[in-house]
Scaffold this active site. Sequence first.
Site, PDB file in Angstrom:
ATOM      1  CE  LYS A 508      -3.788  -2.129   2.512  1.00 33.59           C
ATOM      2  NZ  LYS A 508      -3.048  -3.281   3.077  1.00 33.59           N
ATOM      3  CE  LYS A 579      10.100 -21.120  -2.676  1.00 30.31           C
ATOM      4  NZ  LYS A 579      10.030 -20.459  -1.458  1.00 30.31           N
ATOM      5  CB  VAL A 609      17.132 -23.687  -1.927  1.00 36.26           C
ATOM      6  CG1 VAL A 609      17.194 -25.175  -1.571  1.00 36.26           C
ATOM      7  CG2 VAL A 609      16.739 -23.495  -3.381  1.00 36.26           C
ATOM      8  CE  LYS A 682      11.592 -24.044  -0.823  1.00 36.90           C
ATOM      9  NZ  LYS A 682      11.056 -24.542   0.443  1.00 36.90           N
ATOM     10  N   GLY A 797      10.554 -20.547   8.329  1.00 39.37           N
ATOM     11  CA  GLY A 797      10.369 -19.684   9.499  1.00 39.37           C
ATOM     12  C   GLY A 797      10.899 -18.296   9.208  1.00 39.37           C
TER      13      GLY A 797
END
Length: 815
Positions: A508, A579, A609, A682, A797
């Site tokens: 935004k 990716k 990866v 990947k 994560g």
Amino acid sequence: MKVLKFGGTSVGSSENIKKIVEIISKNDSDTTQFIVVSAFATVTNLLIDAAQLASIKNSSYTTVLQKIKDIHLTIINELTSTRDQKNLNAHIENKFEELKQVLQSISLIHDLSAKSEANILSYGELLSSYIIVEILNQHGIDAVRKDSRELIVTNNTYTNASVDFERTNKKIRSFSKVNKAKVVVLPGFIASSSDGDTTVLGRGGSDFTASIVAAALNASVLEIWTDVSGMYTANPKLVSQAIPIEEISYEEAMELSHFGAKVIYPPTIHPVLKKEIPILIKNTLKPDEKGTLITKTSKGKSNPVKGISHIENVTLITLEGSGMVGIPGFSKRLFEILAAEKINVKLITQASSEHSICIGIDDSNADKAKAAIDTVFEFEIIRDKIKPLDVEKHLSIIAIVGEQMKSHQGISGRMFSTLGKNNVNIRAIAQGASEKNISAVIATKDVKKALNSLHESFFKENYKQLNLFITGVGNVGEKLIDQIRSQEKFLRDKLKINLRIIGLSNSKKMVFNETGIPLKFWKINLNNGQNASLHGFLENAKTLNLRNSIFVDITANRKVADMYKEYLKNSIAVVACNKIACSSDFDKYHELKELSLEYNAPFLFETNVGAGLPVIDTLNNLIASGDNVINIQAVLSGSLNFIFNNFTVGTNFHDIVKQAQHEGYTEPDPRIDLSGVDVARKILILARESGEKMNLDDIRNDSFLTKNNHDAVTVDDFYRSLIDDADHFNKLLASANKNKCQLKYVAEFSNGKAKVGLKEIPEGHPFYNLKGKDNIVMFYTNRYPEQPMIIKGAGAGADVTASGLFADVIKIASN
Ligand code: ADP
Ligand code: ASP
Ligand code: MG
């Protein structure tokens, strides 16, 4: 005997003049001091404005005149007692009346001759010297004033006069003989022709006045007092990391000033050099700082590059043509006409083929030079022996300077690769045969970037500044900013890296701050930013034109990935966890790799990866060192691993997927993970980085989902279909349990082929015990044929992904 020169800013305010009084009082009272003063700050510029306005009959010259008068009256008011002001004010009134009449007559005749201009300019120094003597006297310093026009004789090039040293030296010496005063104040800049007309010595010329006097009288030192603490390694107003040079040689100082270090007027050095009188450059406001000592030989530190300077407003004229080859006299004719037109040449380069000569001159001389050269070479131009002149205006010259450069190899290589890496286009290069300077002509818009990147490159004690433009501040982006914030001090202290976020954007809003967005307030700054646009973001990064710029893509957006090309083409490095670019069409991936090489802009995507695991870096290192990949086996989906590790008897596949999404282990659309597309991307990237020209379609994908799952239109539909087909997933689990295996989603690359799919992994296999959201990659290579090289650890994560991005950024700094 000492000569002290105080520049315009030093005499620019009452506060500064008080400092001058202190400096003079502190000197040994037995030593005679010649004090050369400039006009009060801005006055010379205002006098030029007034003269030019009058010459075009613009009556606002009177307003400018009033402004000049106010500057003087303010200082008189602030620094002298009311009793003494009467005489002083009367003198000032007189002088301004005179000046008004001169300007009026210019306005009447509608013309400004050089002679009148010099006369008008002289008022600046005449007034300042008059006032300063009064102030010194009132402060108990026994000072007299001597008009420099009675001492310095020049030719009649009124505004840029050349000094007749023989006559000048005689006059200065005879004055000195009769002089009794311990402090003599002289107006700088002004002189007179042998006819007695007022002349001036060129802009910045008060330094020269001081040097002429110092040389004539064999002064023990020439002190130039100004507004900075010496001659710096680069203009401190443009390069914040510049530092004062403690000691420098005459030759080096001359080169630096010739190439634009305005702190000293270039002709200044010559008179004192012959007498070996040291020059000391000092800061009027900070008299305790050491300053710069200029002497015959520079000691200083071992750095072969002493400083970097630049000149703006340069025009490059190229004379080119086959008719020039081997015929003597072309250059002679060129330089003769330039000399006849009094055009100063700042830079010359000639191709060894003699096919072209290129000269750099001041913009203000460009039209005059072109007309003159066209006339001289008319014959050859008409006959096509010489091409019509190529004239390019508004360029700049940057130069690195140092006497020791000649005994060091690789300096010019470093200079040009530094500029190249920062996308600074070089229009011409010149290196003096003495190798005291290497100069290059560049676009003026690139000057600040060029100065700063060269400074970073040649002065090792400098911080390397990295300028980030980050787009996407979701989970990962936020973590990255947190990490940068907490590492800021460490990076600066230990790695000498100054990491700044210059641009920040979400879908935004976007915000920019040239000096770095304060990281504590990035959210507020971003919320109050302008509307986001991908092109706007790029344009800002381009316009800011900062060295070591890095675009960081923390989105999963195709349109953002489509922008990398433009960033790389502008030599802006790209760091991506997105990716899409590396897994889209091979040609696109290849093009980005090529652009990265061509424009010297790193393109790093380690986090594509295994999140923060060093998978791609390790693979690149293996290949760069001559190894060859035979086979890659990997579990590359932290999300699928999390899902299959938690999917045990008694649980429900749908709930586990929901949980994985909730905990941030899946892509926003979990189908990208569950369909195997993410893993396929990947392994595709690893295959490509291993040297394989492969596309996503070439990868076999044995999906474990049902047709029903695949047919779901929305994410919600997909979740419902997982509930509907619970049996299917339970069967997959039951079979694995029966075979005493673990379910792992495996990617393989071997013999130019790649596949992905769910596998039952038996006990004892390195994948069997893979926990939580961990990834594992096994590289079988020529050097690791039986026991693979294994990289294992958390592969998903926000924290680890952010740290992987961070590592890519730091890698760019160390390159
Ligand atoms: P003054 O009025 O005292 O003669 P100038 O403005 O002529 O002062 O010269 C001082 C200015 O020169 C500094 O304020 C700085 O902006 C500029 N400058 C350019 N290059 C350099 C350099 N290498 N070192 C110091 N100052 C520099
Ligand atoms: N006042 C003159 C100028 O501004 C000379 C000087 O300051 O050196 O150019
Ligand atoms: Mg100056």
